[in-house]
Enzyme design. Structure first.
Site, PDB file in Angstrom:
ATOM      1  N   ASN A 153      56.070  20.637  22.145  1.00 21.41           N
ATOM      2  CA  ASN A 153      57.450  19.760  21.995  1.00 21.41           C
ATOM      3  C   ASN A 153      58.483  20.504  22.930  1.00 21.41           C
ATOM      4  O   ASN A 153      58.710  21.661  22.678  1.00 21.41           O
ATOM      5  CB  ASN A 153      57.938  20.336  20.460  1.00 21.41           C
ATOM      6  CG  ASN A 153      59.126  19.706  19.971  1.00 21.41           C
ATOM      7  OD1 ASN A 153      60.095  19.082  20.917  1.00 21.41           O
ATOM      8  ND2 ASN A 153      59.617  19.878  18.915  1.00 21.41           N
ATOM      9  N   ARG A 161      55.507  15.657  21.447  1.00 22.01           N
ATOM     10  CA  ARG A 161      56.436  15.186  20.816  1.00 22.01           C
ATOM     11  C   ARG A 161      57.396  14.344  21.608  1.00 22.01           C
ATOM     12  O   ARG A 161      57.851  14.920  22.688  1.00 22.01           O
ATOM     13  CB  ARG A 161      57.485  15.873  19.894  1.00 22.01           C
ATOM     14  CG  ARG A 161      58.423  15.273  19.114  1.00 22.01           C
ATOM     15  CD  ARG A 161      59.379  16.557  18.524  1.00 22.01           C
ATOM     16  NE  ARG A 161      60.472  15.731  17.820  1.00 22.01           N
ATOM     17  CZ  ARG A 161      61.556  16.339  17.839  1.00 22.01           C
ATOM     18  NH1 ARG A 161      61.792  17.421  18.417  1.00 22.01           N
ATOM     19  NH2 ARG A 161      62.644  15.851  17.178  1.00 22.01           N
ATOM     20  N   HIS A 214      63.167  11.482  13.396  1.00 23.39           N
ATOM     21  CA  HIS A 214      62.345  12.450  12.188  1.00 23.39           C
ATOM     22  C   HIS A 214      61.210  11.492  11.851  1.00 23.39           C
ATOM     23  O   HIS A 214      60.779  11.700  10.787  1.00 23.39           O
ATOM     24  CB  HIS A 214      63.241  12.695  11.158  1.00 23.39           C
ATOM     25  CG  HIS A 214      64.142  14.072  11.368  1.00 23.39           C
ATOM     26  ND1 HIS A 214      65.309  14.091  10.499  1.00 23.39           N
ATOM     27  CD2 HIS A 214      64.149  15.101  11.988  1.00 23.39           C
ATOM     28  CE1 HIS A 214      66.039  15.067  11.135  1.00 23.39           C
ATOM     29  NE2 HIS A 214      65.330  15.627  11.831  1.00 23.39           N
ATOM     30  N   ARG A 232      76.131  18.928  12.987  1.00 19.47           N
ATOM     31  CA  ARG A 232      76.441  17.298  13.072  1.00 19.47           C
ATOM     32  C   ARG A 232      77.276  17.099  11.791  1.00 19.47           C
ATOM     33  O   ARG A 232      76.742  17.283  10.595  1.00 19.47           O
ATOM     34  CB  ARG A 232      75.362  16.572  13.401  1.00 19.47           C
ATOM     35  CG  ARG A 232      74.574  17.036  14.775  1.00 19.47           C
ATOM     36  CD  ARG A 232      73.614  16.165  15.073  1.00 19.47           C
ATOM     37  NE  ARG A 232      72.422  16.542  15.761  1.00 19.47           N
ATOM     38  CZ  ARG A 232      70.954  16.761  15.590  1.00 19.47           C
ATOM     39  NH1 ARG A 232      70.633  15.875  14.626  1.00 19.47           N
ATOM     40  NH2 ARG A 232      70.321  17.213  16.089  1.00 19.47           N
ATOM     41  N   GLU A 285      54.693  18.395  11.031  1.00 19.13           N
ATOM     42  CA  GLU A 285      55.002  17.637  12.116  1.00 19.13           C
ATOM     43  C   GLU A 285      53.961  17.718  13.114  1.00 19.13           C
ATOM     44  O   GLU A 285      53.316  16.821  13.821  1.00 19.13           O
ATOM     45  CB  GLU A 285      56.310  17.649  12.711  1.00 19.13           C
ATOM     46  CG  GLU A 285      57.506  17.022  11.793  1.00 19.13           C
ATOM     47  CD  GLU A 285      58.797  17.390  12.289  1.00 19.13           C
ATOM     48  OE1 GLU A 285      59.339  16.527  12.992  1.00 19.13           O
ATOM     49  OE2 GLU A 285      59.122  18.422  11.812  1.00 19.13           O
TER      50      GLU A 285
END
Ligand code: AMP
Length: 398
Positions: free
Chosen positions: A9, A88, A177, A238, A382
């Site tokens: 990733n 990823r 996601h 965010r 993940e």
């Protein structure tokens, strides 16, 4: 020798990796390269016996970080066990509805999505190119954050703006996601011993980034993130949803530039902006318990907006067979789960406080009372999902 998948990733100045056993899902070795390109660049490797090793690669970029990782795997006699590499990739646009073996066409298509994820996709491509160079005998597979949400119908993915913006510029909701939402929905179906095709689920991935997804028969039918990961829920830094006029308002009222507003909404808002203290939920919970009112209000906004969005995601499902909490906050925060479920009686949730305390430690992770709409805690993984997809793609391509 057991067969392993190397999961990568890659960010612009970081590279996370994990060696995943493709049969058992065990992750004997993992690690992180940070501050790449900087004088303080380091690689930290968590070894199979739980120790941490740190390698100084001062000034080193992604290539050097990968070389350091691969040298370590060689030293541990693990390099030859790597059967494939799973990457990823954040944005696959409308090109990719599933994970895929990487070839030149795939690289070009990922590059054509760079404008949709300018911070992420170019970094993901650097990681792919570096590792293809260093591991050139094994297949490489791309696993996209967006692919799972490509099943959303037009009524969920279109913004009510001129249609030609969708046609010409790709302005639509993509969702992110996806790997986590897909993993937890599959993991829950497995635990319940029910086919995923028979379940209507809502998954809430609550980490530093947060999103929730409505999953009908294993397919994403709506999600809270949109064109970018800024839309939807309140997150660590965010804002999530704000009035779309806010950009104009701030630019005219405060002379901020559009880039400054963008930074404000992505990096200085959410829990951090509201609390003025931290983007970290643990810190805020501690501060709120000691009487910090700003921390308390940040948590209240986070939970209220989350509950409202979960209720909205019930619309495309008709009825809800289960709500899943996952991610750092969803898996660990007893009080956030409580606050959210108490605001969702409209959907028939009734918290079981003692099961909630036990969280995912009970067998099914069930945290609601018998007879209520069920809510569960499911730990996400993940890396395992990426490794599984990589294995599936490689097997299908043989
Ligand atoms: P992630 O991005 O999935 O690693 O999640 C990070 C978020 O999880 C941060 O806001 C952490 O404060 C939060 N988190 C982790 N453990 C806990 C905990 N025990 N209680 C509350 N929040 C937690």
């Amino acid at each position: 020798m057991s067969s392993n998948i190397l999961v990568i990733n890659c960010g612009s100045s970081s590279l996370k990796f994990s060696v995943v056993n493709s049969q058992s899902g065990e992750q004997p070795i993992s690690g992180l390269a940070e501050r790449l390109g900087d004088a303080e660049a380091i690689v930290t490797i968590k070894t199979s016996n739980g120790n941490k090793l740190t390698f100084d690669i001062s000034g080193g970029e992604h290539d050097q970080a990968l070389e350091t990782i691969l040298n370590y795997l060689q030293q541990e006699n693990l390099l030859d066990s790597i059967q494939a590499v799973g990457h990823r990739v954040v944005h696959g646009g409308e090109h990719f509805t599933a994970s895929t073996i990487i070839n030149e066409d795939v690289l070009n298509a990922i590059e054509s999505c760079n404008h949709l994820a300018p911070l992420h996709n170019p970094a993901n491509l650097i990681g792919i190119r570096s590792s293809q160079k260093l591991l050139n005998k094994v297949p490489h597979v791309a696993v996209f954050d967006t692919a799972f949400h490509q099943t959303m119908p037009a009524q969920a993915y279109l913004y009510p703006v001129p249609y030609e913006l969708y046609q010409k510029e790709g302005v639509r909701r993509y969702g992110f996601h996806g790997t986590s939402h897909r993993y937890v929905s599959m993991a829950l179906a497995e635990k319940l011993e029910k086919p995923l095709s028979s379940l209507n689920l809502i998954s809430a991935h609550l980490g530093n980034g947060c999103s929730a997804t409505a999953i009908k028969a294993g397919q994403s039918v709506d999600t809270t993130m949109g064109l970018t990961p800024l839309e939807g829920l309140v997150m660590g830094t965010r804002s999530g949803d704000v009035d779309p006029s806010l950009h104009h308002f701030l630019c005219t009222q405060t002379q901020m530039t559009i880039d400054e507003v963008n930074t404000l909404l992505n990096k200085k808002s959410g829990l951090l902006g509201l609390s003025g203290l931290s983007n970290d939920m643990r810190t805020l919970e501690q501060a709120a318990s000691e009487g910090n009112q700003q921390a308390e209000i940040a948590i209240q906004v986070f939970c209220y907006r989350l509950a409202k969005q979960i209720a909205a995601l019930a619309v495309p499902l008709g009825h809800v067979d289960g709500l899943i909490f996952t991610g750092g906050i969803g898996e660990n925060s007893v009080s956030i789960r409580q606050r959210v479920l108490e605001q969702l009686t409209v959907l028939g949730f009734q918290l079981d406080p003692s099961q909630n305390e036990l969280a995912g430690k009970s067998q099914l992770g069930l945290i609601t009372q018998a007879g209520s709409t069920p809510a569960y805690v499911v730990n996400t993984d993940e890396e395992w999902m990426i490794a599984k997809d990589t294995q599936t793609c490689v097997t299908a391509g043989e």
